[in-house]
Design a protein around this motif. Sequence first.
Motif, PDB file in Angstrom:
ATOM      1  N   PRO A   1     -18.934   7.183  19.112  1.00  0.00           N
ATOM      2  CA  PRO A   1     -19.949   8.184  18.760  1.00  0.00           C
ATOM      3  C   PRO A   1     -20.458   8.931  19.992  1.00  0.00           C
ATOM      4  CG  PRO A   1     -20.388   6.100  17.678  1.00  0.00           C
ATOM      5  CD  PRO A   1     -19.298   5.833  18.657  1.00  0.00           C
ATOM      6  N   GLY A   2     -20.812  10.160  19.796  1.00  0.00           N
ATOM      7  CA  GLY A   2     -21.347  10.983  20.878  1.00  0.00           C
ATOM      8  C   GLY A   2     -20.877  12.411  20.755  1.00  0.00           C
ATOM      9  N   VAL A   3     -21.479  13.268  21.543  1.00  0.00           N
ATOM     10  CA  VAL A   3     -21.163  14.692  21.510  1.00  0.00           C
ATOM     11  C   VAL A   3     -19.877  14.948  22.275  1.00  0.00           C
ATOM     12  CG1 VAL A   3     -21.960  17.006  22.135  1.00  0.00           C
ATOM     13  CG2 VAL A   3     -23.597  15.282  21.349  1.00  0.00           C
ATOM     14  N   SER A   4     -18.993  15.752  21.691  1.00  0.00           N
ATOM     15  CA  SER A   4     -17.748  16.136  22.347  1.00  0.00           C
ATOM     16  C   SER A   4     -17.540  17.625  22.159  1.00  0.00           C
ATOM     17  CB  SER A   4     -16.558  15.376  21.754  1.00  0.00           C
ATOM     18  OG  SER A   4     -15.355  15.830  22.323  1.00  0.00           O
ATOM     19  N   ALA A   5     -17.064  18.263  23.204  1.00  0.00           N
ATOM     20  CA  ALA A   5     -16.861  19.710  23.140  1.00  0.00           C
ATOM     21  C   ALA A   5     -15.607  20.072  22.362  1.00  0.00           C
ATOM     22  CB  ALA A   5     -16.774  20.286  24.555  1.00  0.00           C
ATOM     23  N   ASP A   6     -14.718  19.099  22.182  1.00  0.00           N
ATOM     24  CA  ASP A   6     -13.433  19.369  21.536  1.00  0.00           C
ATOM     25  C   ASP A   6     -13.426  18.897  20.084  1.00  0.00           C
ATOM     26  OD1 ASP A   6     -12.055  20.391  23.880  1.00  0.00           O
ATOM     27  OD2 ASP A   6     -12.162  18.335  24.634  1.00  0.00           O
ATOM     28  N   ALA A   7     -12.808  19.713  19.236  1.00  0.00           N
ATOM     29  CA  ALA A   7     -12.617  19.349  17.829  1.00  0.00           C
ATOM     30  C   ALA A   7     -11.156  18.961  17.647  1.00  0.00           C
ATOM     31  CB  ALA A   7     -12.987  20.513  16.923  1.00  0.00           C
ATOM     32  N   TYR A   8     -10.893  17.669  17.550  1.00  0.00           N
ATOM     33  CA  TYR A   8      -9.514  17.184  17.430  1.00  0.00           C
ATOM     34  C   TYR A   8      -9.044  17.281  15.987  1.00  0.00           C
ATOM     35  CZ  TYR A   8      -9.842  15.286  22.184  1.00  0.00           C
ATOM     36  OH  TYR A   8      -9.977  15.147  23.531  1.00  0.00           O
ATOM     37  N   ARG A   9      -7.772  17.592  15.829  1.00  0.00           N
ATOM     38  CA  ARG A   9      -7.165  17.686  14.500  1.00  0.00           C
ATOM     39  C   ARG A   9      -5.892  16.840  14.488  1.00  0.00           C
ATOM     40  NH1 ARG A   9      -8.236  22.196  11.326  1.00  0.00           N
ATOM     41  NH2 ARG A   9      -6.037  22.594  10.919  1.00  0.00           N
ATOM     42  N   PHE A  10      -5.770  16.015  13.461  1.00  0.00           N
ATOM     43  CA  PHE A  10      -4.632  15.099  13.369  1.00  0.00           C
ATOM     44  C   PHE A  10      -3.926  15.294  12.026  1.00  0.00           C
ATOM     45  CE2 PHE A  10      -7.703  13.085  16.180  1.00  0.00           C
ATOM     46  CZ  PHE A  10      -6.912  12.671  17.248  1.00  0.00           C
ATOM     47  N   PRO A  11      -2.620  15.110  11.998  1.00  0.00           N
ATOM     48  CA  PRO A  11      -1.892  15.221  10.730  1.00  0.00           C
ATOM     49  C   PRO A  11      -2.142  14.003   9.852  1.00  0.00           C
ATOM     50  CG  PRO A  11      -0.392  14.506  12.438  1.00  0.00           C
ATOM     51  CD  PRO A  11      -1.717  14.783  13.121  1.00  0.00           C
ATOM     52  N   VAL A  12      -1.794  14.104   8.595  1.00  0.00           N
ATOM     53  CA  VAL A  12      -1.864  12.967   7.688  1.00  0.00           C
ATOM     54  C   VAL A  12      -0.641  12.071   7.865  1.00  0.00           C
ATOM     55  CG1 VAL A  12      -1.907  12.275   5.261  1.00  0.00           C
ATOM     56  CG2 VAL A  12      -3.252  14.236   6.033  1.00  0.00           C
ATOM     57  N   ILE A  13       0.504  12.697   8.069  1.00  0.00           N
ATOM     58  CA  ILE A  13       1.771  11.980   8.238  1.00  0.00           C
ATOM     59  C   ILE A  13       2.379  12.359   9.591  1.00  0.00           C
ATOM     60  CG2 ILE A  13       4.117  11.644   7.361  1.00  0.00           C
ATOM     61  CD1 ILE A  13       2.185  10.476   5.467  1.00  0.00           C
TER      62      ILE A  13
ATOM     63  N   CYS B   1       0.859  -1.179   0.000  1.00  0.00           N
ATOM     64  CA  CYS B   1       0.000   0.000   0.000  1.00  0.00           C
ATOM     65  C   CYS B   1       0.897   1.231   0.000  1.00  0.00           C
ATOM     66  CB  CYS B   1      -0.928   0.013   1.210  1.00  0.00           C
ATOM     67  SG  CYS B   1      -1.923   1.524   1.346  1.00  0.00           S
ATOM     68  N   PHE B   2       0.909   1.939  -1.111  1.00  0.00           N
ATOM     69  CA  PHE B   2       1.628   3.206  -1.209  1.00  0.00           C
ATOM     70  C   PHE B   2       0.734   4.345  -0.729  1.00  0.00           C
ATOM     71  CE2 PHE B   2       3.860   0.691  -4.398  1.00  0.00           C
ATOM     72  CZ  PHE B   2       5.172   1.117  -4.309  1.00  0.00           C
ATOM     73  N   ILE B   3       1.328   5.300  -0.028  1.00  0.00           N
ATOM     74  CA  ILE B   3       0.663   6.572   0.250  1.00  0.00           C
ATOM     75  C   ILE B   3       1.289   7.601  -0.677  1.00  0.00           C
ATOM     76  CG2 ILE B   3       0.248   8.375   1.963  1.00  0.00           C
ATOM     77  CD1 ILE B   3       0.296   6.274   4.113  1.00  0.00           C
ATOM     78  N   LEU B   4       0.457   8.195  -1.534  1.00  0.00           N
ATOM     79  CA  LEU B   4       0.944   9.089  -2.586  1.00  0.00           C
ATOM     80  C   LEU B   4       0.604  10.529  -2.225  1.00  0.00           C
ATOM     81  CD1 LEU B   4      -0.352   7.007  -5.656  1.00  0.00           C
ATOM     82  CD2 LEU B   4       1.806   6.750  -4.400  1.00  0.00           C
ATOM     83  N   MET B   5       1.619  11.311  -1.983  1.00  0.00           N
ATOM     84  CA  MET B   5       1.416  12.704  -1.618  1.00  0.00           C
ATOM     85  C   MET B   5       1.605  13.577  -2.856  1.00  0.00           C
ATOM     86  SD  MET B   5       0.822  11.748   1.331  1.00  0.00           S
ATOM     87  CE  MET B   5       0.310  13.353   1.891  1.00  0.00           C
ATOM     88  N   PRO B   6       0.589  14.317  -3.269  1.00  0.00           N
ATOM     89  CA  PRO B   6       0.690  15.131  -4.495  1.00  0.00           C
ATOM     90  C   PRO B   6       1.673  16.278  -4.309  1.00  0.00           C
ATOM     91  CG  PRO B   6      -1.357  15.578  -3.336  1.00  0.00           C
ATOM     92  CD  PRO B   6      -0.737  14.413  -2.642  1.00  0.00           C
ATOM     93  N   PRO B   7       2.176  16.848  -5.414  1.00  0.00           N
ATOM     94  CA  PRO B   7       3.203  17.901  -5.328  1.00  0.00           C
ATOM     95  C   PRO B   7       2.781  19.103  -4.505  1.00  0.00           C
ATOM     96  CG  PRO B   7       3.003  17.081  -7.581  1.00  0.00           C
ATOM     97  CD  PRO B   7       1.881  16.465  -6.805  1.00  0.00           C
ATOM     98  N   ASP B   8       1.509  19.530  -4.616  1.00  0.00           N
ATOM     99  CA  ASP B   8       1.082  20.741  -3.913  1.00  0.00           C
ATOM    100  C   ASP B   8       0.710  20.484  -2.462  1.00  0.00           C
ATOM    101  OD1 ASP B   8      -2.412  20.852  -4.981  1.00  0.00           O
ATOM    102  OD2 ASP B   8      -1.034  19.178  -4.651  1.00  0.00           O
ATOM    103  N   ASN B   9       0.793  19.232  -1.993  1.00  0.00           N
ATOM    104  CA  ASN B   9       0.429  18.927  -0.613  1.00  0.00           C
ATOM    105  C   ASN B   9       1.625  18.465   0.201  1.00  0.00           C
ATOM    106  OD1 ASN B   9      -2.166  19.646  -0.865  1.00  0.00           O
ATOM    107  ND2 ASN B   9      -3.059  17.607  -0.717  1.00  0.00           N
ATOM    108  N   TYR B  10       2.810  18.762  -0.267  1.00  0.00           N
ATOM    109  CA  TYR B  10       3.993  18.380   0.505  1.00  0.00           C
ATOM    110  C   TYR B  10       4.039  19.220   1.786  1.00  0.00           C
ATOM    111  CZ  TYR B  10       8.772  17.051   1.557  1.00  0.00           C
ATOM    112  OH  TYR B  10       9.893  16.543   2.152  1.00  0.00           O
ATOM    113  N   GLY B  11       4.259  18.557   2.898  1.00  0.00           N
ATOM    114  CA  GLY B  11       4.247  19.256   4.183  1.00  0.00           C
ATOM    115  C   GLY B  11       2.841  19.523   4.659  1.00  0.00           C
ATOM    116  N   LEU B  12       2.006  18.501   4.678  1.00  0.00           N
ATOM    117  CA  LEU B  12       0.604  18.642   5.041  1.00  0.00           C
ATOM    118  C   LEU B  12       0.433  19.099   6.478  1.00  0.00           C
ATOM    119  CD1 LEU B  12      -0.784  15.445   3.348  1.00  0.00           C
ATOM    120  CD2 LEU B  12      -1.389  17.754   2.740  1.00  0.00           C
ATOM    121  N   GLU B  13      -0.577  19.896   6.692  1.00  0.00           N
ATOM    122  CA  GLU B  13      -0.945  20.330   8.028  1.00  0.00           C
ATOM    123  C   GLU B  13      -2.211  19.599   8.452  1.00  0.00           C
ATOM    124  OE1 GLU B  13       0.797  22.286   9.900  1.00  0.00           O
ATOM    125  OE2 GLU B  13       2.317  22.674   8.362  1.00  0.00           O
ATOM    126  N   PRO B  14      -2.495  19.566   9.785  1.00  0.00           N
ATOM    127  CA  PRO B  14      -3.743  18.943  10.249  1.00  0.00           C
ATOM    128  C   PRO B  14      -4.956  19.542   9.547  1.00  0.00           C
ATOM    129  CG  PRO B  14      -2.298  19.378  12.100  1.00  0.00           C
ATOM    130  CD  PRO B  14      -1.660  20.022  10.902  1.00  0.00           C
TER     131      PRO B  14
END
Length: 790
Positions: A668-680, A326-339
Motif C-alpha cells: 500500500p502507498g502512493v505510486s506515480a505509475d499506473a501498472y496494467r497487467f494482462p489476464v492471461i 480450478c478452471f479459468i473460463l474465458m467468455p466468447p466476447d473476451n477472447y484475446g483479452l487486453e490489459p
Amino acid sequence: MMRKTATADAQNLLRHFNVTLGVDFDAPSDLLDAAQAALEGCKGWRMYDEEERCRRLIALVNAKLKLNKDRLQAFLDAVARDRIFPNYHDKIEILDCLDYADEQRFQRWLKTTRYKQDLFSHFDPVSPAESVQRLRDMLSTGKVNRSDARVCPLSERQTEILRSLFGSYVFHAFPAEAMHRYFNADCKRGYHEDFYRHLLAYRASALHRDCALVYLRVTHEAIQGSTADELRDALCVFIRNTYERLSNHCVLAIQIAPFREGIEDGQWRLFSDLVLYAEKHREVRLKAGYFHPRDVKAATAAHIPGLDTVQARFDLANEGFFFRDCFILMPPDNYGLEPGDPPGDLLLLFDKNERDETVIPCPGCRGTNVAGNSYPTLGVRSWECRNPICPERSAFDRGNRYSLSSIIKQEAIKSEADQVPEWSLKRWKLDVVHGVATAYVPDMLVRHYSLHGDTVVFVNGAQRTEEMHGRRIVHEPFEPKGAKEAYAQFQASAFFKRFVIDRKQQANAAPVRVPHRVKDAVVYNGDCFEVLSSLEESCVDGAVTSPPYYNARSYSTWPNIYCYLYDMYNSARAVFRALKPGSYYVFNIFDYFDNENTIVFSAMGKKRMILGAYIINLFRRIGFELQGNVAWYKGEIEGKRNYNQGNRSPYYQAPLNCWEHCFLFRKPGVSADAYRFPVILDAKPVYKMVRGENILGHTAPFPPAVPELLIRQMHKGECVLDPFSGSMTTGRTAHRHGLRSISIEMQSEYCDLGIKLLSGENLKVRSNANGRARNGDAKHEYPLFPDELG
C-alpha cells in the motif's frame, strides 16, 4: 500327502487340483477347513464337472500369473492404431476371453462393439499346456515376472501361490450365486447378480445419490446488497452445510464471476478464502495409527522457533473437501483479452471423500470378513478381503483390496447413458477454456461429475430445467445473509497458529555478497530473510519471484506444509519491508500434487496442493493488497490425462493443468505509475532437457516473460528484487532492460550458474549501450546497501 482329517469332498477337489497342475500341494488345515465349509454351504447346488473345473483352473492360473498380459497389450496396440481405446470393462472382458481361451465368447463380444471384426486375428491366448509349464517354472524360480522383487524363501512363495490358486479353484467349483449366498446373508434374502445392484439393495445409506452434485454460481446479482464480509461468511456457511448434505465421493462446484466493486480484492481473494475454508474448516480428532499428531508437532517445532504448541492444537486435524481443479473460463466476447479487461469466471471443483465405517462386502466373494486397514487416498477407506477362498486373491495370496469410491467409478463405465461425448472431452481438455457461454458450465458438470438417475442441485442456477441428461435437477436460491464471522473464526483457529509466526531477526547477520563484474546486478548467497533484514527499508522498486515449490525438488524439502508456509510467510514479510510504498510483487506458484505431511506420511496423503490459496492468505496478513492474478498459460502439455485410458465416463475426466499463478501483490502507498497487467500470459515454459541432459543447469526455471510482466513497466535504473533467484532469470531480464537488480539465492551453485549466464548476456547489453545513450536515457543511482552509502 493329504491330511486324513480332510473330508472326502475337500480331498477330491485337492486331488483334482494337483493332478491338473502336476503339483503336490499339501494344503494347510485352515485352507482345507474353509474349503470344506464352503462346499457344505453350497449343498443343493450342483458342482461343475471335472472338465469344466479344469478349464476354470487353467483360466485362474492365467489370470493370477498374468500370462496373457502381453496378448492383451497386442490387441490394445492394434485398436489404438484406429484411435480406439477400450475402457476398463472392455479390457476386463478381453482379458477374460484370453484367460479362458474362449474364441466364441470373444467373437460374440466383438460383434456387440464398434471394433473391426478383423481384430479377431489378434486373439492369441496362451495354451493350457503353456500355462501349466509357466506355473511350474515360476514355482521352481519363485518369480512371476521380471518386475517381481519380493524377497522371501522359495517354499513360502510356492505355498502362497498354490494357496491362492486352490482357494479360488474351490470358489469356481460352483456357480458364483451359490458361493455368494453362502458368504453373504443378504444374498439369501434376495440375490442380485450385479454387485452394484446388490449394494443399492443392502448398502443404500453408503451409496445414496440424493445429492450427487451441487453447483453454485456467485454472480453480480448474488452479491448486491452484501458487504464483503457478509458474502464471505455466507459462502463459508454454504460450504459447511453442503459438506454435510452432499453424497459421499461426489463433487461441489462453485463458479465465481469477476467483480471488483464492493468486494475487496475481487474473485481471487474469494478463491483463496473458499479453497482454504473448504479444505480445512472441520477440526477433528483422528484415530492413532492414521493420524500422527506427536510426529507432526515435533517436526514443526524443530523448524519453527517460538511455536506455541498449546495454541497450535496439533491434536486436532483439519479436514473437509479436497480441492480438485480450478478452471479459468474465458467468455466468447473476451477472447484475446487486453490489459485492463475484466477477467473470466473461475470454476472451482471440490471432492467430498469422508471416511465411512460402513462395511462394504468384497466384490469378488461378497463376504464381509474384511479389514479396513488402508486408504488409497485420504478419506477413501480401502477394504481388504480376508476370505481364504475369495476368487480375487492375488498370486501371492493377498486379499482383494477395493473401495466404495472405485466401485462407483467402475460402475459408471458400464452405463452407455453416462458416456461423455467426445466433443465435451475436447472442449474441457484444458483448465483454461476459451469461448465459454453460460449454458456450457452446467452441461459439463452434469455430464462429467454425476451419474444417470442422480439428483443434482443448482444453486442460483441460470437454467430452469428440471431434467438434464437423465439427472433430476433441483433449483435453490442463494441468500448471502444470516451468517456472522464464520470466516473470521476460521482465520483465528489453531490451524493458522501452526505457521503464521513472525521470525525474529538475527543480530549482526552479515549477508554474503557474491563478487562478479556485471554492474548494477547485486547477488547474495544466503537466506533471503536474513539478507533482506540487513538492507534498508523501502529500498527496492519492485519484486518478482518463483519460490521453491513445497517438496517439489530435491533442493526444496520441508518436514511438512506448516514449515514451508512459515518460511514463505517470513520471506514475504522481509520483501514487504524492502519494497517502496506502491510497489508490486509478482509471485509465481503452481498448485501441484504432493503430501502436506500433516495427517499421514504415506502415498495416500498425496493431493492437489493449494499453494496459491495459502500464499494469498499469508500475503494479505502481512499487509499486501491483492491486485489480481495473471494466469501463466503454458500451452497444451503432452499426455491425455483427461481421456483416462479410454474411459469416457463421469469422475474419470480431469483437465490438463496448463497454467500457473502469477499473483500481483502491491504494498500500500502512493505510486506515480499506473501498472496494467494482462489476464492471461501466453508463454511456453523453458525447455531445459535435451536428450536427457539438463542444458540449463537449473531444474525449475521460468521464462523471461514472467518477470517482464513487471519489468517492462518499470523505469530504467530502478531496482527489482528476486528473493529466490535460482538461475537469475529476473536479474538477467532486468539487466537487459536497463534495471538494477538484487538476486538472493540459498544454493551457491545456482548463484554461480546465474552469474555465469548473466556475464554471457552482458556483452549484448553493452553493445546496445551507445544506442540507449543517444536516446537520452537518464542514469539513476540508488543507495541500497549499507556498504554503498559512502
